[in-house]
Write an enzyme that holds these catalytic residues in place. Structure first.
Site, PDB file in Angstrom:
ATOM      1  N   GLU A  10     -52.793  -2.700 -11.173  1.00  0.00           N
ATOM      2  CA  GLU A  10     -51.816  -2.101 -10.261  1.00  0.00           C
ATOM      3  C   GLU A  10     -52.401  -0.916  -9.511  1.00  0.00           C
ATOM      4  O   GLU A  10     -52.118  -0.715  -8.334  1.00  0.00           O
ATOM      5  CB  GLU A  10     -50.540  -1.683 -10.997  1.00  0.00           C
TER       6      GLU A  10
ATOM      7  N   GLY B 238     -49.338  -8.142   5.265  1.00  0.00           N
ATOM      8  CA  GLY B 238     -48.294  -8.268   6.268  1.00  0.00           C
ATOM      9  C   GLY B 238     -47.720  -6.914   6.619  1.00  0.00           C
ATOM     10  O   GLY B 238     -48.137  -5.884   6.099  1.00  0.00           O
ATOM     11  N   SER B 239     -46.713  -6.926   7.489  1.00  0.00           N
ATOM     12  CA  SER B 239     -46.106  -5.665   7.901  1.00  0.00           C
ATOM     13  C   SER B 239     -45.134  -5.118   6.859  1.00  0.00           C
ATOM     14  O   SER B 239     -44.895  -3.917   6.815  1.00  0.00           O
ATOM     15  CB  SER B 239     -45.402  -5.834   9.249  1.00  0.00           C
TER      16      SER B 239
ATOM     17  N   ARG C  61     -59.320 -13.119 -22.022  1.00  0.00           N
ATOM     18  CA  ARG C  61     -60.389 -12.826 -22.990  1.00  0.00           C
ATOM     19  C   ARG C  61     -60.188 -11.418 -23.527  1.00  0.00           C
ATOM     20  O   ARG C  61     -59.876 -10.506 -22.786  1.00  0.00           O
ATOM     21  CB  ARG C  61     -61.762 -12.927 -22.309  1.00  0.00           C
TER      22      ARG C  61
ATOM     23  N   GLY D  31     -45.280  -0.579  -5.588  1.00  0.00           N
ATOM     24  CA  GLY D  31     -45.413  -1.846  -6.290  1.00  0.00           C
ATOM     25  C   GLY D  31     -44.073  -2.560  -6.381  1.00  0.00           C
ATOM     26  O   GLY D  31     -43.038  -1.933  -6.638  1.00  0.00           O
TER      27      GLY D  31
END
Length: 141
Positions: A64, A110-111, A93, A84
């Site tokens: 993030e 994108g916008s 793993r 976010g």
């Protein structure tokens, strides 16, 4: 090049982590390319779960952070902010020590949304985690 500031340097990005979770867990930005950003994170007492393996949440923090910072470097910071919206991660793993290295590349810019593909590898270049982050682009109030 996808970055808003065309002469962006990795040391400028490193300043963003001061006083944050990223700094606390030892996350460090290491490389910036025309369409990717890379960071590393130690696998130690700060990032392990009780079984001694890299905590999945720590992998999500790395993913993030990479995607969010990448989005912040793509937008015009005078006009927009990014937050976010959704993160998904597949932990493939286990890692007990050393460093993990994450690299974020855009799937969609994108916008109103950005979607980032983040792959995390261990020091032997073995895949540890695959993540996808969606970021909302909002106009500043």
């Amino acid at each position: 090049m996808i970055w808003f500031k065309k002469d962006l340097q990795i040391h400028e990005i490193a300043q963003l982590g001061k006083g944050t979770m990223s700094e606390h867990i030892g996350l460090a930005f290491t490389e910036l390319g025309a369409d990717y950003i890379k960071a590393q994170m130690p696998v130690d007492a700060r990032t392990r779960q009780p079984y001694g393996l890299l905590h999945g949440g720590a992998s999500c923090v790395l993913a993030e952070t990479l995607g969010s910072v990448a989005s912040a470097m793509v937008i015009d910071p005078e006009r927009f902010i990014c937050v976010g919206l959704e993160i998904n991660a597949n932990h493939v793993r286990g890692v007990r020590e050393g460093l993990v290295i994450g690299i974020a590349r855009p799937l969609h810019i994108g916008s109103s949304t950005h979607v980032w593909d983040i792959k995390i590898h261990d020091e032997r270049e073995k895949l540890v985690c695959i993540s996808r982050l969606t970021v909302a682009i909002l106009k500043k109030a």
